[in-house]
Scaffold this motif. Structure first.
Motif, short mmCIF file in Angstrom:
data_model
loop_
_atom_site.label_atom_id
_atom_site.label_comp_id
_atom_site.label_asym_id
_atom_site.label_seq_id
_atom_site.Cartn_x
_atom_site.Cartn_y
_atom_site.Cartn_z
N GLU A 158 -37.13 40.16 -13.29
CA GLU A 158 -36.76 39.06 -12.40
C GLU A 158 -37.99 38.53 -11.66
N HIS A 159 -38.84 39.44 -11.17
CA HIS A 159 -40.00 39.02 -10.37
C HIS A 159 -41.00 38.23 -11.21
N PHE A 160 -41.13 38.58 -12.48
CA PHE A 160 -42.13 37.94 -13.34
C PHE A 160 -41.48 37.10 -14.45
N LYS A 161 -40.28 36.62 -14.19
CA LYS A 161 -39.58 35.79 -15.15
C LYS A 161 -40.40 34.54 -15.47
N GLY A 162 -40.56 34.25 -16.75
CA GLY A 162 -41.35 33.10 -17.17
C GLY A 162 -42.82 33.41 -17.35
N THR A 163 -43.25 34.60 -16.93
CA THR A 163 -44.65 35.00 -17.07
C THR A 163 -44.82 36.12 -18.09
N PHE A 164 -43.99 37.17 -17.95
CA PHE A 164 -44.08 38.32 -18.84
C PHE A 164 -42.72 38.66 -19.44
N SER A 165 -42.75 39.29 -20.60
CA SER A 165 -41.58 39.98 -21.14
C SER A 165 -41.85 41.48 -21.07
N PHE A 166 -40.80 42.25 -20.77
CA PHE A 166 -40.92 43.69 -20.56
C PHE A 166 -40.03 44.45 -21.54
N TYR A 167 -40.57 45.55 -22.08
CA TYR A 167 -39.80 46.38 -22.99
C TYR A 167 -39.99 47.85 -22.62
N ARG A 168 -38.88 48.53 -22.41
CA ARG A 168 -38.94 49.96 -22.10
C ARG A 168 -39.44 50.71 -23.32
#
Length: 258
Positions: A160-170
């Protein structure tokens, strides 16, 4: 023209529990090539981490670093690099909890500071850790790894904090892979298929963990390992045996690929 393309995740999939590709899987990959089928590694790992694996397995094409680096037949064909200002922001954000960040490019990685989580993670991966908090300022980076234990439930907070900047994968229980927003195993696979005129060729993908879910969206036939998480099994066209029980060989045989 290839008859098919098969994508393989590594940890928990093509790898056994000792991080090795079994002789049976190596033989199966050799047979795929004889059958004019292209094998491709699709992994969260960077290409420098899997050079020995590629040589041993006979696979020289990859979608690496969660889709941010693509190599076909030994040649890099695409890479997505991160903005330094964006790396600044997430490094500062992680530092509020004193969580380390690792910075990756196709040639290696460094961390901004060491910790127990860092040591545990890279001991398991059999990697040597170099601490260099400023390397990303002079060297382009295509992926990060933010250390945040799974029990802290930071995944959605970061997204949520970096929406539009990064994608995150566990990636594992110790942290999150971080790539450019919109980049994933799916985007990497799509790029590979489009730019190599393979969009009309049947595609298969083997996976076991959450970061394989985008890959399952990209292939015609997703194949889950028995040892995989339930979400992967629910999305699969077929669940093969485990990575310790000839899962790769049995899955390939099930679909008459070998």
């Amino acid at each position: 023209m290839y008859k098919a393309v098969v994508f393989f995740d590594l940890d928990g999939t093509l790898f056994d529990n000792d991080k090795n590709v079994t002789p049976a899987s190596v033989a199966a990959i050799a047979q795929l090539k004889v059958n004019n089928i292209l094998p491709v590694i699709a992994t969260g790992r960077s290409v420098f981490e899997i050079k020995d694996t590629m040589a041993h397995s006979g696979i020289n094409s990859c979608v690496c670093a969660d889709g941010s680096y693509i190599q076909v037949n030994g040649k890099m064909v695409h890479a997505d690099f991160l903005k330094k200002s964006d790396i600044d922001d997430i490094t500062e954000y992680a530092s509020k909890k004193s969580y380390p960040v690792a910075y990756y490019n196709p040639n290696g990685f460094v961390v901004n500071h060491a910790s127990r989580l860092v040591r545990e993670n890279y001991n398991e991966l059999k990697e040597t850790v170099t601490v260099d908090p400023g390397q990303y300022l002079t060297t382009p980076m295509n992926m990060l790894f933010v250390f945040t234990p799974e029990r802290d439930k930071q995944d959605d907070i970061y997204r949520e904090h970096f929406k539009g900047t990064f994608s995150f994968y566990r990636n594992n229980q110790r942290g999150l892979d971080v790539v450019k927003y919109g980049v994933s195993k799916k985007s990497g696979i799509d790029n590979l298929l489009v730019n190599n005129n393979l969009t009309d060729v049947p595609t298969y993908g083997f996976g076991d963990f959450y970061n394989d879910l985008p890959m399952f969206d990209a292939v015609d036939t997703p194949i889950a390992m028995k040892n995989g998480v339930q979400e992967i099994k629910d999305k699969a066209a077929y669940v093969t045996t485990s990575n310790m029980d000839n899962g790769i060989v049995n899955g390939l045989k099930h679909f008459n690929l070998i």
